[in-house]
Design a protein around this motif. Sequence first.
Motif, PDB file in Angstrom:
ATOM      1  N   LEU A  92      -1.689  -5.597   1.479  1.00 36.84           N
ATOM      2  CA  LEU A  92      -2.929  -6.329   1.231  1.00 36.84           C
ATOM      3  C   LEU A  92      -2.588  -7.758   0.861  1.00 36.84           C
ATOM      4  CD1 LEU A  92      -4.803  -3.674  -0.959  1.00 36.84           C
ATOM      5  CD2 LEU A  92      -5.316  -4.252   1.424  1.00 36.84           C
ATOM      6  N   VAL A 145      -8.958  -1.952   2.691  1.00 34.20           N
ATOM      7  CA  VAL A 145      -8.003  -1.059   2.049  1.00 34.20           C
ATOM      8  C   VAL A 145      -8.101   0.367   2.600  1.00 34.20           C
ATOM      9  CG1 VAL A 145      -9.585  -0.678   0.095  1.00 34.20           C
ATOM     10  CG2 VAL A 145      -7.138  -0.207  -0.163  1.00 34.20           C
ATOM     11  N   MET A 153       0.856  -1.187   0.000  1.00 32.89           N
ATOM     12  CA  MET A 153       0.000   0.000   0.000  1.00 32.89           C
ATOM     13  C   MET A 153       0.892   1.236   0.000  1.00 32.89           C
ATOM     14  SD  MET A 153      -2.832  -1.431   2.708  1.00 32.89           S
ATOM     15  CE  MET A 153      -4.047  -0.179   2.324  1.00 32.89           C
ATOM     16  N   ASP A 170      -0.654   5.706  -4.331  1.00 32.60           N
ATOM     17  CA  ASP A 170      -2.078   5.467  -4.555  1.00 32.60           C
ATOM     18  C   ASP A 170      -2.931   6.448  -3.769  1.00 32.60           C
ATOM     19  OD1 ASP A 170      -2.128   2.896  -6.250  1.00 32.60           O
ATOM     20  OD2 ASP A 170      -0.740   2.420  -4.638  1.00 32.60           O
ATOM     21  N   TYR A 210      -5.058   2.640   4.551  1.00 27.43           N
ATOM     22  CA  TYR A 210      -4.557   3.977   4.225  1.00 27.43           C
ATOM     23  C   TYR A 210      -4.770   4.961   5.377  1.00 27.43           C
ATOM     24  CZ  TYR A 210      -2.791   3.030  -0.332  1.00 27.43           C
ATOM     25  OH  TYR A 210      -1.997   2.548  -1.339  1.00 27.43           O
ATOM     26  N   PHE A 265      -4.668  -3.602  -6.682  1.00 25.15           N
ATOM     27  CA  PHE A 265      -5.701  -3.710  -5.655  1.00 25.15           C
ATOM     28  C   PHE A 265      -6.833  -4.572  -6.215  1.00 25.15           C
ATOM     29  CE2 PHE A 265      -4.689   0.648  -3.498  1.00 25.15           C
ATOM     30  CZ  PHE A 265      -3.477   0.140  -3.063  1.00 25.15           C
ATOM     31  N   GLY A 305      -3.379   0.492  -6.957  1.00 30.67           N
ATOM     32  CA  GLY A 305      -2.363  -0.517  -6.667  1.00 30.67           C
ATOM     33  C   GLY A 305      -1.336  -0.668  -7.769  1.00 30.67           C
TER      34      GLY A 305
END
Length: 370
Positions: free
Chosen positions: A367, A350, A39, A43, A354, A140, A60
């Motif tokens: 992830l 997700v 991550m 992004d 973040y 992702f 991703g």
Amino acid sequence: MQTDAAILWEQGGDWKVETIELDPPKAGEVLVRIAASGMCHSDEHLRTGDLGGIYPIIGGHEGAGVVEEVGPGVEDLSPGDHVVFGFVPACGHCPSCARGHSNLCDVGALLMVGTQIDGTHRHHAANGADLGTMVCLGTFAKHTVVNQASCVKILDHYPLDKACLIGCGVTTGWGSSVYAAEVRPGDDVVIIGIGGIGASAVQGARLAGAERIFAIDPVPFKLEMARKFGATHTASSIDEALPLVNEVTWGKNADKVICTMGVGDGRLMETIMQLTAKGGRVVVTNIHPMAETDVTLSLTWLTLLEKQVVGTIFGSANIRYDIPHLLRLYDQGQLDLDGMVTQTYKLEDVNQGYADMLDGKNIRGVLQYE
């Protein structure tokens, strides 16, 4: 086929995990079952608009997985191969690739367009809308179709949830020290910002032989981790670091200063130059907002004291050489990938991942899909 993916429908929105339709690979492409995705802050830059962006898009770009199907013309990859994605595809033919600078491959012009290299889409939402992918990858997601130019085959024994980090953050940080800064044995190095890239820059500076490594970050947890990765001194801000670096280096200051903050700020450049020794080099690795054009910097530093400011993408590394190279260093115990992963998440978490990144809780969140 159908698979699950995290979609950003608009700038500033949340990631939405939905079932999507994925087309089979076309000529030169492969279908990959993704095992894990790092991550990266880039992004988040896509979400905030610092990097611009075309929406809707699957995020991703720091991923690793297993090839499940290959399209026509793919000769170097086969079903069952383990791969790490390089976020800048390497065509191998353009002037930059021919000179050994695949991180500047001409295909990079398409990275923020959202399509595949041929200008079409393989990913589609349930409502039929075409979905872009972050830098032609879209990690992702539990499956993706990418061009073979984005794939580097690796040995099967590497854990994919660690190997995925080599696709962006680790190589970018390590290369920022080793290639862009050209850290040499005995150098004094300052690294500003200890996330995934900054922590890797610390490791790169250590492996390159730096005598002293100063890590700057406002989060105590990150400074503690920086010491584990090889930092010798820490500070919570640039202003706090100024007298420390000057005192420890007997007034010389840092030979190399590497900027790896979450978001760059042009107003800080003058102070950053004050950390830098005569003949020293500042490496700008972090992203600055695309709309930022004002930078506070006296150019007399460059002329009278021969200080340098350089930029780097992907740490000025070459995906075909450096991804396998860094994995060998991991095998040998010289590069710590395990310590880089501070927390793992499921795809549906997700947004929490973040939030944790922005709260300074992670060096790198990952992830995991398997």
